[in-house]
Design a protein around this motif. Structure first.
Motif, short mmCIF file in Angstrom:
data_model
loop_
_atom_site.label_atom_id
_atom_site.label_comp_id
_atom_site.label_asym_id
_atom_site.label_seq_id
_atom_site.Cartn_x
_atom_site.Cartn_y
_atom_site.Cartn_z
N ASN A 310 -4.28 -11.94 -2.55
CA ASN A 310 -5.03 -12.45 -3.49
C ASN A 310 -5.27 -11.30 -4.02
N HIS A 311 -5.05 -10.39 -3.78
CA HIS A 311 -4.88 -8.73 -4.79
C HIS A 311 -3.77 -8.70 -5.37
N PRO A 312 -4.12 -9.10 -6.68
CA PRO A 312 -3.03 -8.79 -7.94
C PRO A 312 -3.42 -7.27 -7.77
N THR A 313 -2.97 -6.20 -7.95
CA THR A 313 -2.79 -5.00 -8.93
C THR A 313 -2.36 -4.40 -9.97
N ILE A 314 -2.56 -3.34 -10.52
CA ILE A 314 -2.00 -2.71 -11.87
C ILE A 314 -0.97 -2.70 -12.21
N ILE A 319 11.44 -8.44 -14.41
CA ILE A 319 12.60 -9.43 -14.56
C ILE A 319 13.35 -10.29 -15.37
N SER A 320 14.46 -9.14 -15.36
CA SER A 320 15.51 -9.63 -16.53
C SER A 320 16.30 -10.82 -16.75
N LEU A 321 16.50 -11.70 -17.56
CA LEU A 321 17.05 -12.39 -17.86
C LEU A 321 18.08 -12.72 -19.02
N PRO A 322 19.30 -13.62 -18.41
CA PRO A 322 20.56 -13.09 -18.83
C PRO A 322 20.36 -13.77 -20.43
N ASP A 323 19.98 -13.85 -20.82
CA ASP A 323 19.45 -14.01 -22.10
C ASP A 323 19.10 -12.75 -23.11
N GLY A 324 18.87 -11.82 -22.74
CA GLY A 324 18.12 -10.46 -23.49
C GLY A 324 16.86 -10.12 -22.61
N SER A 325 16.38 -11.10 -22.83
CA SER A 325 14.54 -11.28 -22.88
C SER A 325 13.98 -11.10 -21.46
N ALA A 326 13.04 -10.72 -20.97
CA ALA A 326 12.27 -10.43 -19.51
C ALA A 326 10.80 -11.13 -19.83
N VAL A 327 10.28 -10.94 -18.37
CA VAL A 327 9.18 -11.48 -18.25
C VAL A 327 8.87 -10.54 -16.89
N ASP A 328 7.09 -10.36 -17.52
CA ASP A 328 6.64 -9.58 -15.67
C ASP A 328 6.29 -11.01 -15.28
N LEU A 329 6.30 -9.60 -13.46
CA LEU A 329 5.31 -10.95 -12.53
C LEU A 329 4.25 -9.59 -12.36
N THR A 330 3.29 -10.66 -12.24
CA THR A 330 1.92 -9.09 -11.29
C THR A 330 2.41 -9.24 -10.14
N ILE A 331 2.66 -8.34 -9.53
CA ILE A 331 2.77 -7.51 -7.88
C ILE A 331 1.30 -7.66 -7.17
N ARG A 332 1.20 -8.05 -6.47
CA ARG A 332 0.37 -8.42 -5.57
C ARG A 332 0.34 -7.73 -4.38
N TYR A 333 -0.95 -6.77 -4.19
CA TYR A 333 -0.87 -6.02 -2.73
C TYR A 333 -0.56 -7.12 -1.51
N GLY A 334 0.15 -7.08 -0.41
CA GLY A 334 0.42 -7.60 0.13
C GLY A 334 -0.43 -6.93 2.02
N GLY A 335 -0.09 -5.65 1.98
CA GLY A 335 -0.46 -4.73 3.26
C GLY A 335 0.11 -3.70 2.74
N SER A 336 -0.85 -2.66 4.15
CA SER A 336 -0.07 -1.44 3.86
C SER A 336 1.12 -0.78 4.39
N PHE A 337 2.19 -1.67 5.09
CA PHE A 337 3.27 -1.11 5.52
C PHE A 337 4.23 -1.98 4.81
N GLY A 338 5.36 -1.19 5.43
CA GLY A 338 6.79 -0.95 5.03
C GLY A 338 7.25 -1.00 6.69
N LEU A 441 -4.49 -6.58 -12.37
CA LEU A 441 -5.82 -5.97 -11.77
C LEU A 441 -6.11 -5.00 -13.10
N SER A 442 -7.39 -5.05 -13.83
CA SER A 442 -8.05 -4.25 -14.27
C SER A 442 -9.26 -4.21 -14.58
#
Length: 510
Positions: A310-314, A319-338, A441-442
């Protein structure tokens, strides 16, 4: 920002007891009195046995009021350090003490007992502090330069006046947290107006809640347990207390049974939500989990791994598509660890669209849930095939709970303690749709995103507490304070700085 963590440092008055340039600085907090009194039998020697007083005929039992001196070797540690301040100027006292200021000396508990056994003082002549604060070389100087602290030139009369007032004031309550002492010293350096402006601030209220939790003893308003001071199991709640804390109401028993069944079958794929208790367990720390929606990805013998949803980030993920277009997915904060050695910023893609799975086979099920985890390539293929990019969540970072050799720990321990609640899988679709409505987020989207996160949390279960308690001597409810703490965490860690805390709270009490 002491409103969100280490609240005991907010408006603290610190006496530096040791300083070595470039190496280490040590100090004790002077204005955090507890209502805990200990007798001599409560103090243990190096072997863990009750301390035996040094020689002498004085066998009178002494009782000592305890001040919280700091977070290092504190009253909740199994190796608590006791520091005693006094102004006794005798040969015995000088031999067992160190001079800090003119007429302000420091000794240990053992030193205090030697002075008492020499019949040169009584227990009430000492101020006893459990624990201390510590800084590495240069750290305190940096904090002074940032004005996290103010240097005060105070004489011993000022020190003893405030300590005596804290001890003798008839209506003294640990939940006052020594704010009056801090305000008095701010006046000494000409900052009384600044002190008044910060009265009843957000950080003041979280400090009072910390005090209620940590230094208010033998009260239903606080959870501090005096047995922890000398226990080798300090900080751990006995299992019997956990069992006894459960209600015998049918709905509570049903939850326990469901929890046991779920744990047996494995928690992977389970949706959880943050506690609905009156007093959020995430008020004073880990505010990102307050009213959170959480997905368990993996639960094995070593750890539990999951992501907050439930935490969208800025940030967005192009995501680049085969037809040359692109879409953006909001990155969400999942936690502090890698994942150490694999990636510092793990990114996963999730969807909860059954038809997408049925038609294209996109993703692998997370446990037995109706949530699927997929690769970026699968996301690209699905969107190219006509699916909406809004069907997917992009989550960066994990939350991890380790387990010990006895398989204790993990998220299950958090659930048993009431920090998280199991969500009915039948509610997944409604929760998912609610969260997908959040925007990147903004400042403009913050309010709406917080509201949608709360809505999703509300879908997952009811909050049956109609009359939440208020913070000590305030009209602000503890639940409202926890909501604000969560918001300020988002501002501080996902937006880059708290922007809305100041000015919201006004003083309700003189």
């Amino acid at each position: 920002y002491f409103g969100l963590n280490q609240q005991y440092f907010h408006k603290s008055v610190m006496l530096v007891t040791y300083h070595k340039e470039g190496e280490f600085t040590k100090g004790i907090i002077l204005n955090r009195p507890t209502n805990l009194f200990l007798g001599d039998e409560d103090f243990l020697d190096a072997d863990g046995e009750p301390y035996s007083k040094a020689g002498g005929d004085n066998q009178t039992e002494n009782f000592w009021r305890i001040w919280f001196g700091g977070d290092v070797r504190s009253m909740y540690s199994d190796d608590t350090e006791i520091i005693c301040l006094h102004s006794i100027d005798t040969d015995v006292a000088r031999n067992v003490s160190e001079v800090l200021l003119n007429n302000v000396m420091m000794t240990s508990y053992e030193g205090a007992i030697k002075i008492i056994d020499a019949k040169q003082a009584e227990a009430t002549d000492f101020w006893m502090f459990a624990g201390y604060a510590g800084w590495t070389g240069g750290q305190l100087l940096d904090e002074l330069n940032r004005e996290s602290w103010y240097m005060v030139s105070a004489d011993s009369d000022t020190v003893w006046k405030e300590l005596t007032r804290q001890r003798d004031e008839e209506k003294s309550d640990p939940r006052d947290a020594g704010i009056r002492t801090w305000s008095a010293l701010m006046g000494l350096i000409g900052k009384e107006y600044e002190a008044e402006a910060l009265s009843e601030s957000f950080a003041d209220l979280t400090l009072k809640e910390w005090a209620s939790d940590a230094i208010l003893f033998n009260s239903t308003n606080g959870s501090a347990d005096m047995q922890e001071l000398n226990s080798s199991d300090a900080g751990q709640i006995p299992l019997s207390e956990i069992i006894n804390s459960f209600s015998s109401a049918p709905d509570t028993l049903d939850k326990i049974v469901k929890l046991a069944v779920t744990a047996k079958d494995g928690l992977a794929g389970s949706l959880l939500r943050g506690s609905a208790d009156d007093r959020s367990p995430f008020l004073l720390s880990n505010q990102e989990f307050h009213k959170s929606t959480f997905l368990v990805l993996e639960d094995d013998d070593q750890h539990t791994v999951g992501v907050i949803l439930n935490h969208p980030t800025i940030k967005t993920r192009p995501i680049s598509l085969p037809d040359g277009s692109a879409v953006d997915l909001t990155i969400r904060y999942g936690g502090s660890f890698g994942i150490p050695g694999v990636t510092d910023q793990p990114t996963i893609f999730l969807h909860a669209k059954s038809k997408l799975k049925e038609v294209t086979g996109t993703g692998e099920a997370v446990g037995s849930s109706k949530i699927w985890i997929c690769s970026e390539e699968q996301v690209i293929e699905a969107i190219s095939g006509g699916s909406s990019h809004r069907d997917f969540m992009c989550v960066e970072g994990f939350s991890i709970w380790d387990k010990d050799s006895d398989l204790e720990g993990g998220i299950l321990s958090e659930m048993v303690e009431g920090k998280f609640e199991l969500v009915d899988p039948g509610l997944t679709d409604e929760i998912w749709v609610t969260l997908l409505a959040q925007a990147p987020l903004s400042l403009d989207t913050l309010d709406r995103n917080c509201r949608l996160a709360s809505d999703a949390w509300g879908v997952a279960g009811k909050n049956e507490n109609s009359f939440p308690p208020c913070v000590y001597e305030s009209t602000v409810t503890v639940s409202e304070l926890a909501d604000d703490a969560s918001r300020y965490w988002i501002e501080a860690f996902l937006l880059g700085g708290v922007v809305s805390a100041e000015g919201k709270y006004s003083s309700s009490f003189e």
